[in-house]
Design a protein around this motif. Sequence first.
Motif: not given
Length: 119
Positions: A41, A73-74, A91-94, A102, A105-106, A108
């Motif tokens: 990221t 997811d980015s 912003r990317t989710s893990v 889950t 928080s992504p 950033v």
Amino acid sequence: MTRRTDDGQATIELVGLVPTLLFVALLVVQVAIVGAVLVITEGAARTGARAQGAYCNGVFVAEQAPPGWLRDDSRALRLSSPADTVTIEVRTSVPVLFSRLTIPSPVVRSATFPVTGDC
């Protein structure tokens, strides 16, 4: 009188230890995934900011910079900044190993570069 031996003791200990070792190994892999997402990221934000400053297409470049398994997811966006600089935020989710868990928080990351092109 029967004599008690330790036959099978090592097997019992191994059976008790395997789930713990498996859990620790999966935890190490998940931490490595989080670290990789942080680095990817950050690189995408830097690449996008550099492209925005030179060629005016930074958001597109930042969204295409991560590898395929992370690209969907980015999300990238251009932040307001002074006239001589440009800032891109990604912003990317893990991804997680277990689908029921889950990470709320992504990741950033943002990067700022000077504007060198005529945008």
